[in-house]
Scaffold this motif. Structure first.
Motif, PDB file in Angstrom:
ATOM      1  N   LEU A 166       0.136  -1.939   5.562  1.00 25.03           N
ATOM      2  CA  LEU A 166       1.006  -1.997   4.387  1.00 25.03           C
ATOM      3  C   LEU A 166       0.254  -2.540   3.179  1.00 25.03           C
ATOM      4  O   LEU A 166       0.441  -2.069   2.057  1.00 25.03           O
ATOM      5  N   ALA A 167      -0.592  -3.528   3.394  1.00 24.71           N
ATOM      6  CA  ALA A 167      -1.374  -4.084   2.287  1.00 24.71           C
ATOM      7  C   ALA A 167      -2.307  -3.033   1.703  1.00 24.71           C
ATOM      8  O   ALA A 167      -2.466  -2.924   0.482  1.00 24.71           O
ATOM      9  N   SER A 168      -2.930  -2.231   2.565  1.00 24.98           N
ATOM     10  CA  SER A 168      -3.820  -1.168   2.093  1.00 24.98           C
ATOM     11  C   SER A 168      -3.048  -0.143   1.273  1.00 24.98           C
ATOM     12  O   SER A 168      -3.477   0.263   0.196  1.00 24.98           O
ATOM     13  N   LEU A 169      -1.896   0.271   1.781  1.00 20.44           N
ATOM     14  CA  LEU A 169      -1.082   1.249   1.058  1.00 20.44           C
ATOM     15  C   LEU A 169      -0.624   0.694  -0.285  1.00 20.44           C
ATOM     16  O   LEU A 169      -0.639   1.394  -1.301  1.00 20.44           O
ATOM     17  N   ALA A 170      -0.228  -0.567  -0.313  1.00 22.20           N
ATOM     18  CA  ALA A 170       0.219  -1.184  -1.560  1.00 22.20           C
ATOM     19  C   ALA A 170      -0.922  -1.249  -2.573  1.00 22.20           C
ATOM     20  O   ALA A 170      -0.723  -0.971  -3.762  1.00 22.20           O
ATOM     21  N   ALA A 171      -2.107  -1.596  -2.109  1.00 20.74           N
ATOM     22  CA  ALA A 171      -3.260  -1.682  -3.013  1.00 20.74           C
ATOM     23  C   ALA A 171      -3.590  -0.320  -3.612  1.00 20.74           C
ATOM     24  O   ALA A 171      -3.867  -0.202  -4.811  1.00 20.74           O
ATOM     25  N   TRP A 172      -3.535   0.730  -2.790  1.00 16.79           N
ATOM     26  CA  TRP A 172      -3.818   2.070  -3.304  1.00 16.79           C
ATOM     27  C   TRP A 172      -2.755   2.494  -4.306  1.00 16.79           C
ATOM     28  O   TRP A 172      -3.055   3.061  -5.340  1.00 16.79           O
ATOM     29  N   PRO A 216       1.105  12.047  -8.151  1.00 22.03           N
ATOM     30  CA  PRO A 216       1.393  11.659  -6.765  1.00 22.03           C
ATOM     31  C   PRO A 216       0.108  11.640  -5.929  1.00 22.03           C
ATOM     32  O   PRO A 216      -0.758  12.498  -6.087  1.00 22.03           O
ATOM     33  N   VAL A 217       0.003  10.642  -5.100  1.00 24.77           N
ATOM     34  CA  VAL A 217      -1.163  10.503  -4.233  1.00 24.77           C
ATOM     35  C   VAL A 217      -0.717  10.755  -2.794  1.00 24.77           C
ATOM     36  O   VAL A 217       0.278  10.200  -2.345  1.00 24.77           O
ATOM     37  N   ALA A 218      -1.444  11.592  -2.111  1.00 24.85           N
ATOM     38  CA  ALA A 218      -1.122  11.891  -0.714  1.00 24.85           C
ATOM     39  C   ALA A 218      -2.203  11.309   0.190  1.00 24.85           C
ATOM     40  O   ALA A 218      -3.387  11.353  -0.144  1.00 24.85           O
ATOM     41  N   TYR A 219      -1.778  10.746   1.309  1.00 22.24           N
ATOM     42  CA  TYR A 219      -2.700  10.207   2.299  1.00 22.24           C
ATOM     43  C   TYR A 219      -2.411  10.848   3.635  1.00 22.24           C
ATOM     44  O   TYR A 219      -1.256  11.020   4.012  1.00 22.24           O
ATOM     45  N   ARG A 220      -3.453  11.176   4.360  1.00 22.07           N
ATOM     46  CA  ARG A 220      -3.299  11.704   5.707  1.00 22.07           C
ATOM     47  C   ARG A 220      -3.358  10.521   6.667  1.00 22.07           C
ATOM     48  O   ARG A 220      -4.368   9.825   6.749  1.00 22.07           O
ATOM     49  N   VAL A 221      -2.265  10.283   7.389  1.00 19.22           N
ATOM     50  CA  VAL A 221      -2.147   9.159   8.317  1.00 19.22           C
ATOM     51  C   VAL A 221      -2.053   9.716   9.727  1.00 19.22           C
ATOM     52  O   VAL A 221      -1.251  10.611   9.992  1.00 19.22           O
ATOM     53  N   VAL A 222      -2.875   9.178  10.621  1.00 17.40           N
ATOM     54  CA  VAL A 222      -2.931   9.641  12.004  1.00 17.40           C
ATOM     55  C   VAL A 222      -2.670   8.461  12.931  1.00 17.40           C
ATOM     56  O   VAL A 222      -3.155   7.360  12.688  1.00 17.40           O
TER      57      VAL A 222
END
Length: 123
Positions: free
Chosen positions: A11-17, A34-40
Motif C-alpha cells: 500500500l505504501a508503494s502504491l500511495a507513493a506512485w 491515469p497510471v496502470a500497474y500490472r499486479v501479479v
C-alpha cells in the motif's frame, strides 16, 4: 502481523506512485494521466515446480513473461534448508531487477518461511 507488514509495504508503494503522479500533473498544469500497474499474485511453493525441483530461475522466467510492476509471493523461503539456504526474495528481486520485501510467518529448517512483495519501484 506479517500479512500487515507485506500489505503495508504494498500500500505504501502504491500511495507513493500515486502521489508522484499527482505531483507531476500539478507541475505541468495538465490533467492527471491515469497510471496502470500490472499486479501479479503467485504461490511459488518455495520455488518447487510440478516436477519437484526447486528452480528460482524458472520461477523468475514465469514472472518475467507477465511483466509485472508489483508481485505478491506466497510460500517463500529465506535461507531454508529445503531450498538450498537461498534468500529467495533477494534472489528473485535480483533476477527480475525488482525491489523485495519479506515477511516471515515462522522459523523453518534453519531459516524463515513467509510471504514477499517484489516491486519495480523502491519499497
Amino acid at each position: 502481523m506479517v500479512h500487515g507488514l507485506v500489505r503495508g509495504a504494498l500500500l505504501a508503494s502504491l500511495a507513493a506512485w500515486s502521489l508522484s503522479s499527482c505531483q507531476e500533473a500539478r507541475r505541468t498544469q495538465e490533467e492527471p494521466v491515469p497510471v496502470a500497474y500490472r499486479v501479479v499474485s503467485y504461490n511459488i511453493r518455495h520455488g518447487r515446480g510440478m516436477d519437484g525441483e526447486v528452480d528460482l530461475e524458472r520461477t523468475a522466467a514465469v514472472l518475467r513473461r507477465l511483466e509485472p510492476d508489483i508481485v505478491g509471493l506466497q510460500e517463500v523461503d529465506d535461507r531454508v534448508e529445503r531450498s538450498g539456504r537461498v534468500n529467495q526474495p533477494e534472489e528473485l528481486g535480483r533476477l527480475l531487477d525488482m525491489h523485495p520485501a519479506f515477511g516471515s510467518f515462522f522459523a523453518h529448517q534453519g531459516g524463515q518461511y513467509g510471504m514477499a512483495v517484489l516491486s519495480r519501484h523502491p519499497i
